[in-house]
Structures are given as structure tokens and as C-alpha cells.
Scaffold this active site. Structure first.
Site, mmCIF file in Angstrom:
data_model
loop_
_atom_site.group_PDB
_atom_site.id
_atom_site.type_symbol
_atom_site.label_atom_id
_atom_site.label_comp_id
_atom_site.label_asym_id
_atom_site.label_seq_id
_atom_site.Cartn_x
_atom_site.Cartn_y
_atom_site.Cartn_z
ATOM 1 N N ARG A 1 49.486 41.745 31.610
ATOM 2 C CA ARG A 1 50.637 40.836 31.626
ATOM 3 C C ARG A 1 50.640 39.870 30.437
ATOM 4 N NH1 ARG A 1 49.746 41.625 37.221
ATOM 5 N NH2 ARG A 1 51.633 42.314 38.283
ATOM 6 N N GLN B 1 52.324 48.166 45.664
ATOM 7 C CA GLN B 1 51.564 46.908 45.650
ATOM 8 C C GLN B 1 52.340 45.744 45.035
ATOM 9 O OE1 GLN B 1 48.412 48.660 43.122
ATOM 10 N NE2 GLN B 1 48.390 46.704 42.038
ATOM 11 N N GLY C 1 47.596 51.086 33.484
ATOM 12 C CA GLY C 1 47.965 51.272 32.077
ATOM 13 C C GLY C 1 48.099 49.957 31.341
ATOM 14 N N ALA C 2 48.776 49.997 30.170
ATOM 15 C CA ALA C 2 48.820 48.850 29.254
ATOM 16 C C ALA C 2 47.381 48.386 29.020
ATOM 17 C CB ALA C 2 49.707 47.727 29.781
ATOM 18 N N HIS D 1 39.908 46.882 30.475
ATOM 19 C CA HIS D 1 39.912 48.265 30.967
ATOM 20 C C HIS D 1 38.866 49.095 30.210
ATOM 21 C CE1 HIS D 1 44.335 47.230 31.732
ATOM 22 N NE2 HIS D 1 43.890 47.535 32.939
ATOM 23 N N HIS E 1 43.711 47.316 27.866
ATOM 24 C CA HIS E 1 43.143 46.291 26.988
ATOM 25 C C HIS E 1 41.628 46.394 27.056
ATOM 26 C CE1 HIS E 1 42.427 44.248 30.758
ATOM 27 N NE2 HIS E 1 43.725 44.223 31.016
ATOM 28 N N GLN F 1 40.846 41.721 45.211
ATOM 29 C CA GLN F 1 41.091 43.167 45.269
ATOM 30 C C GLN F 1 39.766 43.909 45.469
ATOM 31 O OE1 GLN F 1 43.790 45.468 42.545
ATOM 32 N NE2 GLN F 1 41.889 45.882 41.482
ATOM 33 N N GLN G 1 35.902 42.301 38.118
ATOM 34 C CA GLN G 1 35.789 41.030 38.858
ATOM 35 C C GLN G 1 37.046 40.182 38.654
ATOM 36 O OE1 GLN G 1 32.407 38.336 37.832
ATOM 37 N NE2 GLN G 1 33.986 36.768 38.153
ATOM 38 N N LYS G 2 37.785 40.475 37.587
ATOM 39 C CA LYS G 2 39.040 39.763 37.312
ATOM 40 C C LYS G 2 39.914 39.721 38.570
ATOM 41 C CE LYS G 2 42.827 38.632 34.844
ATOM 42 N NZ LYS G 2 43.859 39.525 35.282
HETATM 43 P P1 AMP Z 1 45.038 46.875 36.303
HETATM 44 O O1 AMP Z 1 45.459 47.901 35.293
HETATM 45 O O2 AMP Z 1 45.512 45.498 35.992
HETATM 46 O O3 AMP Z 1 45.299 47.315 37.724
HETATM 47 O O4 AMP Z 1 43.454 46.787 36.174
HETATM 48 C C1 AMP Z 1 42.644 47.919 36.300
HETATM 49 C C2 AMP Z 1 41.218 47.465 36.455
HETATM 50 O O5 AMP Z 1 40.812 46.727 35.306
HETATM 51 C C3 AMP Z 1 41.023 46.543 37.667
HETATM 52 O O6 AMP Z 1 39.845 46.908 38.363
HETATM 53 C C4 AMP Z 1 40.916 45.186 37.034
HETATM 54 O O7 AMP Z 1 40.148 44.276 37.798
HETATM 55 C C5 AMP Z 1 40.226 45.516 35.720
HETATM 56 N N1 AMP Z 1 40.470 44.445 34.752
HETATM 57 C C6 AMP Z 1 41.651 43.847 34.495
HETATM 58 N N2 AMP Z 1 41.486 42.856 33.593
HETATM 59 C C7 AMP Z 1 40.179 42.832 33.277
HETATM 60 C C8 AMP Z 1 39.383 42.016 32.406
HETATM 61 N N3 AMP Z 1 39.905 41.035 31.689
HETATM 62 N N4 AMP Z 1 38.049 42.272 32.331
HETATM 63 C C9 AMP Z 1 37.508 43.277 33.076
HETATM 64 N N5 AMP Z 1 38.198 44.070 33.918
HETATM 65 C C10 AMP Z 1 39.512 43.854 34.027
#
Ligand code: AMP
Length: 289
Positions: free
Chosen positions: A195, A69, A39-40, A45, A42, A161, A156-157
Site C-alpha cells: 500500500r 478478505q 502481489g505488488a 515479500h 517488495h 494474521q 510479523q508485519k
Molecule cells: P501481502 O501481500 O500484503 O498479503 O503480504 C504477504 C506476506 O508478506 C504476509 O505474510 C505479510 O505479513 C508479509 N509482509 C508484508 N510486509 C512485510 C514486511 N515489511 N516485512 C516482512 N514481511 C512482510
């Protein structure tokens, strides 16, 4: 359904609810894409959701802040939660199905299984976040079993993972095709991250040092500067900043092992993590020669 949505989109909070719905979709031969998130949302996502929408009949976006995690309770408690705007954003993107399970729904009992990813978790995040990849592996494994997607989308960020999930798919023979999508960045280069919302104005300005370091290292690689010298130069850059460098590593993008010399490498990953006050940010860049 959430009342703040003009046209409430299909969303499920229970495992049985989404499974019943997807069972029917599979009978109709609809392909399923999964985008796991915490969530949150951007633009990073959104890019994953858009990719899934274009490649599948049904896109499931999961929103679940996975407690297992987090190695740091404070980080878990303070993780941004913006469900209302997340749902509005998802609705703008198109016809996605949202899975928003509770902790009880995902973990009706404490998990006993523990996953260990050997050398893939030895460096970088694995060194700094005890148990993190176990938690990632458990929740992604659960999501794969619940949703049974044809394709799953990751960024890829979170390079390490992605490597861990790739291993999970191989070792458990999950029938899913993984897609690793490029990093989306703000105009000044800072990688989108949930974040980032927690950064104050000063922190937001300072956070750019992560991207600057990657750019600096990339330029030094072009100039054929040695690995050791590049690492020292990045460390020196942080010496003038209030951002604490947790690690900067130059690794093989598949094995994630640090490389000693880049002459024999075709692809190189520059990976960085730093703390802006209490907020931990990561970034990376893959360079192909
Ligand atoms: P998270 O909500 O942080 O667990 O991220 C969910 C998915 O979005 C994960 O596969 C992240 O790698 C991907 N993600 C997070 N930040 C970015 C970004 N800046 N650009 C592309 N994918 C992202």
C-alpha cells in the site's frame, strides 16, 4: 508463459496444473515451501521468498488478491497490481514456482463456510475490518490444501494474521510448519507495504509517524512509564499529524489481548494502524524483556 521474462519461470494459473506438478515433486521427496502474497512485491515479500528458498527444495509463491478478505470494495479495487515486475523480481530471487490463480479458479462457487477466531479477532484489525480474518482463513486454508506445503512463510508485519493462521493450523490439523519472519523496513523505518505505493510524497513523509510512535512507546517502556501514559503520549503525537490513528494497542503477542501492566510480561507487542488519507497502514514491534 509470460513473454517479458527472458527465461520464463514455471508458473501455474490452475489448481489442477500446480497440483499435478507438485504431486511429481512430492514423489521425488522434494520439500515444498509456500509464500502466500497478494502481489505488488517488495523487499518484505522477497525476504520470505529467500527464507523459503534456503529451507526447501521447491518454493511456491502465490499471487492472489483475495476479495473475501477485503471489507472495503474501494480498497480491493485500488489494491496495487504489478504482476509484470513481480515476476521479474521473483525470477531474480531464484528458482521459484509461481501460482497466479484467477478469482474463478479460487472461488468457483461462493464460500458458505465462515471462520470465526474468537478472542484472536476481537481486538485491533478485527474491530476495524469486518470479516477480514474469515477471508484470510478461507484463502490460506485453500492454499494449504492446494499446495500441501511442508513450510509456509508469513510476516510479523501482520501479527494478528499470523496468530489467526496459527490457530487455523491447530484447529484443522494442517500438516504444515509455520514460519513468522521479521518486519523489513525502508531506511527511515517505514515498514515495507504494497500500500506504500499508493502514498503521494506528502503522505509518504507523514506515514513515518507509525514507526515513530512504536519507537517512542519502546523508549517509554524502557523508562517504565505506565501503559495508560504511553497510550496518551502516542495519541498526542498523532494530534499534531494529518495521519488518523485507528488504534494503538499494547498487547500480549500470543493472545493479542491488551495488557494492563507490563511488569509480568516477558514479551510485549506494540501494534498500530493509521490512515494516511484513504490509505490504511499497519505496523508493530515486539519487545522482549
Ligand atoms: P501481502 O501481500 O500484503 O498479503 O503480504 C504477504 C506476506 O508478506 C504476509 O505474510 C505479510 O505479513 C508479509 N509482509 C508484508 N510486509 C512485510 C514486511 N515489511 N516485512 C516482512 N514481511 C512482510
Amino acid at each position: 508463459m509470460h513473454s517479458f521474462l527472458a527465461n520464463p519461470m514455471r508458473h501455474f494459473t490452475t489448481v489442477s496444473g500446480i497440483q499435478n506438478y507438485l504431486r511429481e515433486q512430492k514423489l521425488n521427496h522434494n520439500s515444498i515451501g509456500l509464500v502466500p502474497t497478494m502481489g505488488a512485491l517488495h523487499e518484505g515479500h522477497s525476504s520470505l521468498v529467500k527464507a523459503s528458498l534456503s529451507e526447501n527444495d521447491i518454493t511456491v509463491t502465490s499471487i492472489f488478491i483475495n476479495p473475501v478478505q477485503f471489507d472495503n470494495v474501494e480498497d480491493f479495487k485500488r489494491y496495487p497490481q504489478t504482476l509484470e515486475s513481480d515476476l521479474i523480481e521473483l525470477q531474480k530471487l531464484g528458482n521459484t514456482v509461481v501460482f497466479i490463480p484467477s478469482q474463478q479458479e479460487m472461488y468457483p462457487e461462493k464460500t458458505i463456510l465462515r471462520l470465526e477466531f474468537g478472542s484472536l479477532q476481537q481486538e485491533m484489525e478485527g474491530k476495524f475490518r469486518e470479516g477480514h480474518f474469515n477471508g484470510v482463513g478461507i484463502v490460506v486454508g485453500k492454499l494449504f490444501n492446494i499446495i500441501k506445503p511442508d513450510k509456509a512463510y508469513f510476516g510479523q508485519k501482520d501479527l494478528q494474521q499470523y496468530a489467526v493462521i496459527n490457530q487455523l493450523v491447530k484447529d484443522f490439523s494442517f500438516d504444515v510448519k509455520l514460519r513468522c519472519m521479521p518486519i523489513l523496513r525502508e531506511d527511515d523505518g517505514l515498514a515495507f507495504s504494497s500500500r506504500n505505493q499508493r502514498l503521494d510524497a506528502k503522505g509518504r513523509t507523514e506515514a513515518i509517524i507509525l514507526y515513530k510512535s512504536l519507537e517512542l512507546a519502546k523508549d517509554l517502556i524502557v523508562e517504565k512509564v505506565s501503559i495508560e501514559e504511553i497510550i496518551v503520549k502516542v495519541q498526542n503525537l498523532f494530534g499534531q499529524s494529518t495521519v488518523d490513528l485507528e488504534y494503538f494497542e499494547i498487547v500480549d503477542p500470543v493472545s493479542l489481548m491488551p495488557i494492563q501492566s507490563y511488569n509480568t510480561q516477558t514479551n510485549i507487542a506494540l501494534c498500530i494502524a493509521g490512515r494516511v488519507g484513504k490509505i490504511r497502514l499497519i505496523d508493530n514491534m515486539i519487545i522482549s524483556k
